[in-house]
Motif scaffolding. Structure first.
Motif, PDB file in Angstrom:
ATOM      1  N   ALA A 123     -90.946  16.875 -13.428  1.00 52.85           N
ATOM      2  CA  ALA A 123     -91.677  15.658 -13.493  1.00 52.85           C
ATOM      3  C   ALA A 123     -93.038  15.843 -12.705  1.00 52.85           C
ATOM      4  O   ALA A 123     -93.948  15.153 -12.729  1.00 52.85           O
ATOM      5  CB  ALA A 123     -90.857  14.722 -12.775  1.00 52.85           C
ATOM      6  N   SER A 142     -84.192   2.612 -18.282  1.00 49.43           N
ATOM      7  CA  SER A 142     -85.484   2.380 -18.872  1.00 49.43           C
ATOM      8  C   SER A 142     -85.713   0.915 -18.865  1.00 49.43           C
ATOM      9  O   SER A 142     -86.991   0.454 -18.962  1.00 49.43           O
ATOM     10  CB  SER A 142     -85.458   2.980 -20.157  1.00 49.43           C
ATOM     11  OG  SER A 142     -86.832   3.139 -20.607  1.00 49.43           O
ATOM     12  N   ILE A 192     -88.929   9.043 -22.123  1.00 54.57           N
ATOM     13  CA  ILE A 192     -89.204   9.931 -21.026  1.00 54.57           C
ATOM     14  C   ILE A 192     -88.695  11.490 -21.633  1.00 54.57           C
ATOM     15  O   ILE A 192     -87.847  11.426 -22.470  1.00 54.57           O
ATOM     16  CB  ILE A 192     -88.479   9.760 -19.803  1.00 54.57           C
ATOM     17  CG1 ILE A 192     -86.842   9.746 -19.831  1.00 54.57           C
ATOM     18  CG2 ILE A 192     -88.643   8.285 -19.194  1.00 54.57           C
ATOM     19  CD1 ILE A 192     -85.946   9.909 -18.642  1.00 54.57           C
ATOM     20  N   LEU A 233     -89.114   2.384 -17.672  1.00 53.04           N
ATOM     21  CA  LEU A 233     -89.640   3.891 -17.463  1.00 53.04           C
ATOM     22  C   LEU A 233     -90.526   4.713 -18.670  1.00 53.04           C
ATOM     23  O   LEU A 233     -91.090   5.489 -18.750  1.00 53.04           O
ATOM     24  CB  LEU A 233     -88.134   4.791 -17.223  1.00 53.04           C
ATOM     25  CG  LEU A 233     -87.135   4.409 -16.372  1.00 53.04           C
ATOM     26  CD1 LEU A 233     -86.209   5.412 -16.217  1.00 53.04           C
ATOM     27  CD2 LEU A 233     -87.787   4.594 -14.998  1.00 53.04           C
ATOM     28  N   SER A 234     -90.471   4.089 -19.783  1.00 51.45           N
ATOM     29  CA  SER A 234     -91.206   4.530 -20.821  1.00 51.45           C
ATOM     30  C   SER A 234     -92.450   5.065 -20.708  1.00 51.45           C
ATOM     31  O   SER A 234     -93.317   4.485 -20.136  1.00 51.45           O
ATOM     32  CB  SER A 234     -90.867   3.758 -22.201  1.00 51.45           C
ATOM     33  OG  SER A 234     -91.762   4.529 -23.224  1.00 51.45           O
ATOM     34  N   VAL A 267     -89.049  11.895 -15.173  1.00 51.54           N
ATOM     35  CA  VAL A 267     -90.101  10.672 -15.478  1.00 51.54           C
ATOM     36  C   VAL A 267     -91.516  11.213 -14.713  1.00 51.54           C
ATOM     37  O   VAL A 267     -91.461  11.474 -13.420  1.00 51.54           O
ATOM     38  CB  VAL A 267     -89.734   9.412 -14.753  1.00 51.54           C
ATOM     39  CG1 VAL A 267     -90.580   8.447 -15.123  1.00 51.54           C
ATOM     40  CG2 VAL A 267     -88.074   9.067 -14.966  1.00 51.54           C
TER      41      VAL A 267
END
Length: 309
Positions: free
Chosen positions: A214, A301, A257, A306-307, A271
């Motif tokens: 990440a 999400s 993600i 989260l997307s 993420v």
């Protein structure tokens, strides 16, 4: 910093656990068939060292196909992207992860991407070293560095079980050998590959690896740049396009993600710039992904937007 139990995550785990009965463990590999389908755990690892978890976090599981991302990162550092992608493609495939069909119809006959079994076997073939043991130890040490856990080992029972039943993977190897994508002894490569897949850890370790990807290859705990940022980005791109087998498109739309699953029930999520996710839930859906793990990520999400898209 220890990983703290979290009440919100507990609620999500309890909600997602309800659908484990709709999945089944990967019993085509006999050692994986012993898993408890009701197990479910999650850990989130943040750049500031905070870690939150819930569920059966003490349970260990083998990486299986999650190892494909880690091996790809190591081989890209070993060989460079030009060398690697001359031999393995970059395109998603709608076929099952163990399919031989595209190899037969493509010209040249190279695997479409590093996340299907044919591509992963070609990538494992590229690990540098003087022997199978030397190459495996280099990979294992890399996994330990990514996870910050020097105690990580591989599960010998699972490795042996996979080696003894790897008939389709042997067929893929012989096809690749015919077309000079791999050049080594097939059984030696299968030995290395099954040990790679049998590397074992908890969801806490997996979340720690997820945060390194990440953060574009940087370990937030030590400050070390474990892999170049451009390699971490390549790996995350494959996680988005091919990481969830042939459910990757739907996963990108619903959750959005970079993530990679394995048939032992693990899912690693990254993420970008924010945190790493480690999940274990051995009951699988018909695509080979953790059925409750996917549900957990959908809930996460939705609740936390989260997307990346």
């Amino acid at each position: 910093m220890p990983c703290k139990s979290n009440d919100e995550l507990k609620e999500l785990v309890n909600e997602a656990r309800k659908i484990t009965k709709s999945g089944r463990v990967a019993d085509y590999i006999p050692a994986l068939g012993k898993a408890n389908p009701n197990d479910l755990s999650i850990a989130l690892n943040f750049p500031d060292g905070r870690c939150f978890s819930a569920g059966d976090i003490e349970k260990k599981f083998s990486l299986q196909s999650i190892s494909k991302v880690i091996t790809l990162a190591l081989v890209l550092m070993d060989r460079g992207k030009e060398y690697v992608f001359e031999r393995v493609g970059m395109e998603p495939t709608g076929d099952p992860f163990n399919s031989i069909a595209k190899l037969e119809s493509m010209a040249p006959s190279k695997p479409l991407n590093p996340m299907i079994n044919a591509g992963a076997l070609a990538v494992t073939h590229m690990i540098k070293g003087e022997s199978i043991e030397d190459r495996f130890q280099r990979l294992l040490q890399f996994v330990r560095e990514l996870s910050g856990n020097d105690g990580i080992q591989f599960n010998q029972e699972i490795a042996r079980s996979e080696y003894d039943t790897a008939h389709l993977n042997r067929a893929l190897c012989y096809f690749l050998k015919q077309h000079h994508i791999i050049e080594e002894d097939v059984d030696e490569l299968i030995d290395l590959y099954t040990k790679q897949c049998a590397i074992e850890m908890s969801c806490l370790d997996l979340a720690r690896i997820g945060i390194v990807f990440a953060l574009d290859g940087k370990d937030p705990q030590t400050g070390n740049q474990i892999m170049p940022a451009k390699i971490a980005r390549i790996c995350k791109t494959f996680m988005v396009t091919c990481g969830m087998y042939n459910a990757s498109g739907e996963f990108a739309i619903k959750i959005g993600i970079p993530a990679k699953s394995g048939v032992a029930g693990g899912i690693m999520g990254s993420v970008p710039g924010k945190f790493g996710i480690g999940i274990f839930g051995p009951a699988l859906d018909d695509k080979g992904n953790s059925i409750a793990g996917i549900k957990l990520l959908e809930l996460l999400s939705k609740n936390y937007n989260l997307s990346m898209f």
